[in-house]
Scaffold this active site. Structure first.
Site, short mmCIF file in Angstrom:
data_model
loop_
_atom_site.label_atom_id
_atom_site.label_comp_id
_atom_site.label_asym_id
_atom_site.label_seq_id
_atom_site.Cartn_x
_atom_site.Cartn_y
_atom_site.Cartn_z
N GLU A 300 0.82 -1.22 0.00
CA GLU A 300 0.00 0.00 0.00
C GLU A 300 0.85 1.26 0.00
O GLU A 300 0.66 2.16 -0.82
CB GLU A 300 -0.93 0.00 1.22
CG GLU A 300 -1.84 1.21 1.32
CD GLU A 300 -2.92 1.21 0.26
OE1 GLU A 300 -2.82 2.03 -0.67
OE2 GLU A 300 -3.86 0.39 0.37
N ASP A 304 1.18 4.10 -2.98
CA ASP A 304 0.71 5.47 -2.77
C ASP A 304 1.81 6.48 -3.02
O ASP A 304 1.60 7.52 -3.67
CB ASP A 304 0.18 5.63 -1.34
CG ASP A 304 -1.08 4.85 -1.08
OD1 ASP A 304 -1.72 4.41 -2.06
OD2 ASP A 304 -1.44 4.67 0.10
N SER A 550 -7.18 1.78 -4.14
CA SER A 550 -5.94 2.25 -3.53
C SER A 550 -5.04 2.92 -4.56
O SER A 550 -4.20 3.76 -4.21
CB SER A 550 -5.18 1.09 -2.88
OG SER A 550 -5.86 0.60 -1.76
#
Length: 635
Positions: A300, A304, A550
């Protein structure tokens, strides 16, 4: 805020405040089921102590939506005239009448005055109480529950308040709420269970990328890179740089990025960022831990930051809010505490049974005080985590939703991913008639905070196989499905009515009314989308393909950051809460409309992507040149 709750919930709070002191008890909150993974162990020990906390209703909170529209709607004379933090605090602090009513009731019920503590910001009243006393005060029974991870939790099935007190109290903790922290795990617990909030809510991967990635746009239907996104959304435009601009990305420990992964990605796709790191702001002991590695730990954050930093470029600092220590972890509330001291535990806010508390006594835990109003929020904040709306109670979500509205009043844009399971909730769970969530449920299960009308919910699209970046995208239907649907808690905000009513009139879903909120009066999501499939990401020293909202959330965050940059450079305000603007006629055509694909779940094909807004891709994907021009035209 209560005007945003469903009609069933509304009836719990709309009681006359002028009741006599002695009034009958009424039901305040009730839980219909025990969440997945929890089991009842026993009745709680009557002599055990509880940190009983009363969240007081905030003054003027019913008008928070009106205040937010005044500074956020492009036709308002007050557009862009954002509030200061002190303005927010002063306007919404509970009234003396509310504080006096709850305090008087506690005193009349036998609670000694020295045990009644008010927070400095007046938002909460705390009483350290025995279980026996709490049960008498709330007309309830407290029980101890156990989780498969070994965590224990104290809760009740329902609780009651005197009729003249109920209008002054949003909710009581501990009570029916079950958003307990589950970050601690034993060696047998799968690593994906570490990701709080909403354990296991992270991006998906199809595994290691074996093929070489071309340096042109010929394979964007198979591999999404920074150049593919720039071509899809027109972000080649160079905008001025403002020193006051900021972009924040939120991560929760144990999730963390690896600098070696950033170097690997930037070395291939953005050499001018090689060796650069985000500006890390530690909240409650958060740090970029490296002792636990693997996709579930690093996927994650690597995703990002590689795409958030890569799109805004080297001149724009990206702030990483790393929340929670490695022992205790953190919740959304812990993050909000750091931004808004009036929401903080040490000023009477969080519940240690639900939210992480600091100092953390565990081995290796953060021993400093909890972050409480210590962090200046970035102009845009992107978060790729969430809960199922049904995981939390309506009062609890309403209280947190108000915090997002307050941030919007201060000119901050809040983005949340809409989920990766179509009309099902996280973990592919759907609702049953009794309120439980199971894999074989049939009722659509929306996600939170995306259902909060004061955040911008982001869905996912994809480049169809065999198509180019110059052809229309579709809703994402590879590995994940774009989360979307209709809230069961929040009413439809005014800014959304025209778009959603058009959808319901012309493309009404052909499903029984008992499996989705078909009233036409509830908050709909997502608001917007961006590509969420086939992202090339460096994770643990190798390139993998990643899928999910995401992916799409930080992409939109980067785009809005660049728009802020341009506005600030010419002396204008930040774009702040964007929903009233993007749904307005002034922004018609500023998003690329997505008209194909759906978002299956709960034994159905879900909703369909249609012309105009739809509960799969929202208004569509960003067209950067049009959005930039439209926002620069505003005051």
């Amino acid at each position: 805020m209560r005007s945003l709750l469903s009609f069933v919930v509304l009836t719990l709070g709309l009681l006359a405040a002028a009741e006599p002191v002695l009034s009958p008890y009424i039901l305040h909150e009730k839980r219909t089921h025990i969440p997945t993974g929890w089991t009842l162990k026993r009745r709680h020990d009557p002599s055990a102590l509880l940190p009983l906390r009363f969240a007081l209703t905030q003054r003027n909170i019913d008008d928070i939506g009106k205040y937010l529209m005044e500074v956020s709607h492009p036709e308002s004379e007050k557009y862009g005239k954002h509030w200061s933090a002190s303005d927010v605090r002063d306007i919404f602090a509970p009234s003396d009448k509310t504080i006096d009513a709850v305090r008087s009731w506690l005193l009349e019920s036998g609670v000694e005055s020295e045990r009644i503590r008010s927070s400095p910001t007046k938002g909460w009243i705390e009483v350290t109480s025995s279980v026996e006393e709490a049960e008498r005060l709330l007309h309830t029974e407290y029980k101890l529950y156990g989780h498969s991870s070994g965590k224990e939790h104290v809760a009740c099935d329902a609780y009651h308040l005197p009729a003249h007190i109920a209008p002054h109290v949003d909710f009581v903790t501990p009570s029916v709420h079950f958003d307990a922290k589950l970050t601690r795990r034993d060696s047998s617990e799968p690593a994906r269970s570490i990701g709080q909030p909403g354990t296991g809510v992270g991006p998906k991967t199809s595994g290691k990328l074996e093929a070489a990635i071309p340096n042109d746009l010929s394979t964007c239907d198979q591999y999404i890179t920074l150049d593919c996104l720039r071509a899809l959304y027109g972000v080649e435009v160079t905008v001025p740089s403002s020193r006051s601009n900021s972009y924040g990305i939120v991560e929760y420990t144990r999730g963390a990025y690896l600098q070696t992964d950033l170097n690997m990605f930037f070395g291939n796709f953005s050499p001018d960022l090689y060796g650069k790191s985000p500006h890390l702001v530690s909240i409650d002991g958060g740090y970029a831990q490296t002792q636990d590695q693997g996709f579930d730990f690093n996927g994650e954050s690597d995703l990002d930051l590689q795409y958030g930093m890569g799109l805004v470029g080297p001149s724009q600092t990206v702030t990483l809010y790393q929340v929670g220590d490695i022992s205790e972890g953190a919740s959304f509330n812990n993050f909000l505490d750091a931004l808004d001291g009036s929401y903080c535990y040490y000023e009477g806010g969080d519940d240690p049974i639900q939210d992480a508390t600091y100092p953390d006594p565990n081995e290796g835990g953060y021993k400093g005080p909890e972050a409480c109003g210590t962090v200046t929020p970035a102009n845009v904040i992107s978060t790729s985590y969430g809960y199922n709306e049904a995981d939390l109670t309506p009062f609890y979500t309403a209280r947190q939703c108000s915090e997002y509205a307050k941030l919007g009043l201060m000119g901050i844009t809040i983005l949340y991913s809409s989920g990766d399971f179509g009309v099902a909730g996280h973990f592919d769970l759907c609702l049953n008639p009794d309120g439980t969530q199971t894999a074989d449920g049939m009722i659509f299960n929306p996600t939170f905070p995306g259902t909060c009308p004061y955040v911008t919910s982001v869905g996912a699209t994809m480049v169809p196989s065999g198509s180019s970046v110059y052809e229309p995208e579709t809703a994402c239907e590879e590995v994940i499905y774009s989360g979307g649907g209709f809230s069961n808690y929040f009413a439809m905000p005014d800014y959304q009515k025209t778009a959603v009513e058009y959808y319901l009139t012309h493309y009404h879903p052909d499903y029984p009314a008992d499996i989705w909120n078909s009233t036409g009066k509830s908050r709909a999501l997502p608001d917007i989308s961006a590509n969420g499939a086939n992202y090339v990401v460096a994770v643990d020293g190798e390139f993998v393909l990643i899928y999910g909202t995401s992916c799409s959330t930080p992409v939109n965050g980067a785009i809005f950051t660049m728009i802020n940059d341009a506005r600030l450079a010419v002396g204008k305000s930040t774009i702040g809460f964007i929903n009233p603007t993007i749904y307005s006629s002034a922004f018609a055509g500023a998003f690329n409309d997505i008209t194909s694909g759906d978002n299956p779940g709960c034994g159905t094909n879900g909703y369909n992507a249609t012309p105009g807004w739809d509960p799969v891709t929202g208004l569509g994907t960003p067209n950067f040149p049009k959005l930039l021009a439209a926002w620069l035209a505003l005051p």
